[in-house]
Structures are given as structure tokens and as C-alpha cells.
Design an enzyme around this catalytic site. Sequence first.
Site, PDB file in Angstrom:
ATOM      1  N   TYR A 193       0.728  -1.146  -0.174  1.00 55.88           N
ATOM      2  CA  TYR A 193       0.101   0.021  -0.071  1.00 55.88           C
ATOM      3  C   TYR A 193       0.962   1.043  -0.002  1.00 55.88           C
ATOM      4  CZ  TYR A 193      -3.914  -3.205   1.072  1.00 55.88           C
ATOM      5  OH  TYR A 193      -4.771  -4.163   0.839  1.00 55.88           O
TER       6      TYR A 193
HETATM    7  N1  LIG Z   1      -6.693  -8.116   0.377  1.00 56.69           N
HETATM    8  C1  LIG Z   1      -6.701  -7.461  -0.531  1.00 56.69           C
HETATM    9  O1  LIG Z   1      -6.332  -7.808  -1.497  1.00 56.69           O
HETATM   10  C2  LIG Z   1      -7.364  -6.176  -0.336  1.00 56.69           C
HETATM   11  C3  LIG Z   1      -7.837  -5.494  -1.572  1.00 56.69           C
HETATM   12  C4  LIG Z   1      -8.600  -4.241  -1.269  1.00 56.69           C
HETATM   13  C5  LIG Z   1      -8.736  -3.637  -0.112  1.00 56.69           C
HETATM   14  N2  LIG Z   1      -8.205  -4.495   1.112  1.00 56.69           N
HETATM   15  C6  LIG Z   1      -8.304  -4.104   2.563  1.00 56.69           C
HETATM   16  O2  LIG Z   1      -9.629  -3.658   2.781  1.00 56.69           O
HETATM   17  C7  LIG Z   1      -9.572  -2.320   3.202  1.00 56.69           C
HETATM   18  C8  LIG Z   1     -11.279  -1.989   2.544  1.00 56.69           C
HETATM   19  O3  LIG Z   1     -11.255  -2.054   1.165  1.00 56.69           O
HETATM   20  P1  LIG Z   1     -12.044  -0.885   0.161  1.00 56.69           P
HETATM   21  O4  LIG Z   1     -11.306   0.405   0.727  1.00 56.69           O
HETATM   22  O5  LIG Z   1     -12.161  -1.259  -1.133  1.00 56.69           O
HETATM   23  O6  LIG Z   1     -13.220  -0.942   1.192  1.00 56.69           O
HETATM   24  P2  LIG Z   1     -14.854  -0.316   0.873  1.00 56.69           P
HETATM   25  O7  LIG Z   1     -15.457  -0.077   2.117  1.00 56.69           O
HETATM   26  O8  LIG Z   1     -15.491  -1.205  -0.084  1.00 56.69           O
HETATM   27  O9  LIG Z   1     -14.435   1.044   0.024  1.00 56.69           O
HETATM   28  C9  LIG Z   1     -13.907   2.242   0.787  1.00 56.69           C
HETATM   29  C10 LIG Z   1     -14.134   3.546  -0.276  1.00 56.69           C
HETATM   30  O10 LIG Z   1     -15.361   3.618  -0.296  1.00 56.69           O
HETATM   31  C11 LIG Z   1     -15.587   5.222  -0.194  1.00 56.69           C
HETATM   32  N3  LIG Z   1     -16.369   5.408   0.840  1.00 56.69           N
HETATM   33  C12 LIG Z   1     -16.187   4.699   2.124  1.00 56.69           C
HETATM   34  N4  LIG Z   1     -17.186   5.369   2.988  1.00 56.69           N
HETATM   35  C13 LIG Z   1     -17.970   6.130   2.311  1.00 56.69           C
HETATM   36  C14 LIG Z   1     -19.118   7.015   2.588  1.00 56.69           C
HETATM   37  N5  LIG Z   1     -19.611   7.098   3.932  1.00 56.69           N
HETATM   38  N6  LIG Z   1     -19.243   7.948   1.834  1.00 56.69           N
HETATM   39  C15 LIG Z   1     -19.061   7.780   0.380  1.00 56.69           C
HETATM   40  N7  LIG Z   1     -17.804   7.157  -0.071  1.00 56.69           N
HETATM   41  C16 LIG Z   1     -17.452   6.339   1.050  1.00 56.69           C
HETATM   42  C17 LIG Z   1     -14.014   5.866  -0.299  1.00 56.69           C
HETATM   43  O11 LIG Z   1     -13.548   6.051  -1.406  1.00 56.69           O
HETATM   44  P3  LIG Z   1     -13.384   7.236  -2.325  1.00 56.69           P
HETATM   45  O12 LIG Z   1     -13.841   8.496  -1.337  1.00 56.69           O
HETATM   46  O13 LIG Z   1     -12.196   7.432  -2.901  1.00 56.69           O
HETATM   47  O14 LIG Z   1     -14.686   7.223  -3.234  1.00 56.69           O
HETATM   48  C18 LIG Z   1     -13.420   4.568   0.464  1.00 56.69           C
HETATM   49  O15 LIG Z   1     -11.815   4.386   0.330  1.00 56.69           O
HETATM   50  C19 LIG Z   1      -8.438  -1.561   2.505  1.00 56.69           C
HETATM   51  O16 LIG Z   1      -8.129  -0.436   3.378  1.00 56.69           O
HETATM   52  C20 LIG Z   1      -7.467  -2.647   2.813  1.00 56.69           C
HETATM   53  O17 LIG Z   1      -7.008  -2.784   4.056  1.00 56.69           O
HETATM   54  C21 LIG Z   1      -7.518  -5.796   0.985  1.00 56.69           C
END
Ligand SMILES: NC(=O)c1ccc[n+]([C@@H]2O[C@H](COP(=O)([O-])OP(=O)(O)OC[C@H]3O[C@@H](n4cnc5c(N)ncnc54)[C@H](OP(=O)(O)O)[C@@H]3O)[C@@H](O)[C@H]2O)c1
Length: 335
Positions: free
Chosen positions: A53
Site C-alpha cells: 500500500y
Molecule cells: N486483501 C486484498 O487484496 C485487499 C484489496 C482491497 C482492500 N483491502 C483491504 O480492505 C480495506 C477496505 O477496502 P476498500 O477500501 O475497497 O473498502 P470499501 O469499504 O469497499 O471502499 C472504501 C471506499 O469507499 C468510499 N467510501 C467509504 N465510505 C464512504 C462514505 N460514507 N461515503 C462515500 N464514500 C465512501 C471511499 O472511497 P472514495 O471516497 O475514494 O470514493 C473509501 O476509500 C482496505 O483498506 C484494505 O485494508 C484488501
Amino acid sequence: MEYRNLGRTGVRVSELCLGCMMFGGRTGEEDSFGIIDRAIDAGINFVDTANVYSTGASEEVVGKALRKNGKRDSVVLATKVHGPMGDDPNARGNHRRHIIEQCEASLRRLQVEHFDLYQIHRPDSHIPIDETLRALDDLIRAGKVRYAGTSTYAAWQLVEALWAAKELGLNRFVCEQPPYHLLDRRIERELVPFAQTYGTALIPWSPLAGGFLTGKYSRDESQSPEDSRYGLEPRRLGRNHFTDEAFDVLETVQAIAEEKGCNPGQLALAWCKDKPGVTSAIIGPRTMEQLEDNLGALEVSLDEGDHERLDAVAPPGRATVPYYDADFGPHPFRW
Ligand SMILES: NC(=O)c1ccc[n+]([C@@H]2O[C@H](COP(=O)([O-])OP(=O)(O)OC[C@H]3O[C@@H](n4cnc5c(N)ncnc54)[C@H](OP(=O)(O)O)[C@@H]3O)[C@@H](O)[C@H]2O)c1
């Protein structure tokens, strides 16, 4: 906040885990510190990052935050290894050389003596599983890592790993981190029954489908908010979610959320964290406002009727979007 056992370990982790993928990247250092402190104050005791990351910057920010707030000992700290950390052909993968080298590097970036969960970020069919397991076992025995886990492994690969660990007398994987949200329910076919059978924790990533399920995108792509993930990268991950079927799912989520007096993102997050087999859903807030909003999911619960309505548009075991790997690009062979 509910605390659940991390698989068979007995370690208790919060039902929401703080994902740190944005920190050291789109979220600056000071904002990241604030989000981490607030999450811990709200009861989140589980923190997930990865070496890749922002090429180590996320781990550095997490390390600084935990130094500053003095909360390292109350946090279950997880990181990952596998992805490329440079152009060197050996600076990637699941081999002993890279795992041990990156463990030392992650310990330095996180400024800790050990971390609690070391996850292999992706499977690698070219490297025998005993090579990977033995490296992790050595790190556990050396006190640098407490437990080992995986991310985005198929159920058969995890069964193979359990079998190999038993055969060789090595520590086993205790936890798997899969993609899981209302647009992608494929893990319900094999991975969830696997996890329930063998006592493996499941900690889903992207519970909001990268933000799609908050409802901030519309069928007309031109209206994507500019500072949003898919507004910035419309041709990448986002386009996969912008199907009519996905918007049909979103409309049902929006309708149920309205009836319950919450917002769609909170409903989608509550759905994910409370599904059978799930230990903790990993949120990925980019801002403090998003964290506060995500925490609102703790007040939301779904009843049988809600599940039936969601199953009708997003059938169990199915994906309504083509698979795209948020961290490593397309993997057409997976599942
Ligand atoms: N193991 C893996 O391969 C893998 C892959 C991906 C992620 N992860 C882990 O999982 C965690 C979560 O993944 P993710 O970030 O994809 O999760 P997610 O909850 O699906 O998406 C989070 C994104 O959604 C938007 N968001 C979140 N809350 C919001 C709200 N209340 N209103 C409007 N937009 C909102 C933001 O993006 P914007 O504001 O930029 O639109 C935020 O960065 C990561 O931090 C990481 O630790 C792991």
C-alpha cells in the site's frame, strides 16, 4: 462494538477492522492519524495494512500513529506480503527469501517488535505451499509474527495448506481475507463452508464494493464525484461495477436503507459484517466523515425479510460484476 474470535485462535477482534489502504496515499498523514485514533476510540481493535500500500507508506503512517497514541498493545495489527516491492525479480512472491526480507522491512516501517497477523496477499501456484508455510512458521517461532493468514485464496488452496501444515508440523493459516460484498457473493459457494468447517476466520475486503454501495455513483457515469475512487479511475475497477444489474442491487439496498432510517452504505456494511462465517469486515475510509458514517453500520441490523429481498436481486453465491482484483489487476482464472 462486538468482538469475535479470530478463527480458532481465541484472539478477539472487533466486528469492523480498519483498513489502511488509503493512508500514506490519498489520505495525508495528519488525517490518517485522526482516523486511526477515532477508530480505536470507537472500539475498533483490528488494523489491516500491507507492504504494497503506497509502497510501504501506509505501514509507515500506521507505525507513526500507534507510536504517537501509545495504543499499539491494544491493537491486533495485520499486514501482508506478496506484491512487488521493486523491479528486482525476487522482490515479490511467496518464497522464503522475500517473505523473511519483507517481514523485517514491515517491522521497521511499523516500528514494532512483532505484528499479530501476517497475510500472504495472493496465492502463487508456482511456489509450493510448504516453502511459504515454513517461512511463516519460522517467523512465528522467532516471535516476529503471532499468526499467519491469507488473502484471496480459493478454498481448495486453503485445504491444501491445512493438510501440508499438519503433515509437516507447521503453524497453520488462521484467517483468510476475501473480496465479499453484495455485488460479489462467490465466497458463499465454497470458502464460507470451508471456513466454518475448519474454524478459519474470514475478514472480507471492499464491503462497500469500493464505495459503489454508498450510492454516490449514478447510472450515468459522467456524474461520478471527481474525488471518488471510480471518478478518478473510471476505466479501472469502477467500470466493472457500473452494470445495470449492479444498479438494480443498489436500488434495493437504497429502498431497504430508507425504510430503516440509515443510508445504503451502512446497510451494505451491516449486511457484510453479519453474514454467516464473517469475523470482521474491513472498512477503508479515506476521510474522517467516511469513518463516522461507516461506524453508523453498527446500529443497523437486517431481518429475514431484508435478506430475502436482497437475495432476489443479488443471489447467494453469485457475482453481479465481473471479478477485478483491486490490488493486483485482473485474475480471470480465479474461482
Ligand atoms: N486483501 C486484498 O487484496 C485487499 C484489496 C482491497 C482492500 N483491502 C483491504 O480492505 C480495506 C477496505 O477496502 P476498500 O477500501 O475497497 O473498502 P470499501 O469499504 O469497499 O471502499 C472504501 C471506499 O469507499 C468510499 N467510501 C467509504 N465510505 C464512504 C462514505 N460514507 N461515503 C462515500 N464514500 C465512501 C471511499 O472511497 P472514495 O471516497 O475514494 O470514493 C473509501 O476509500 C482496505 O483498506 C484494505 O485494508 C484488501
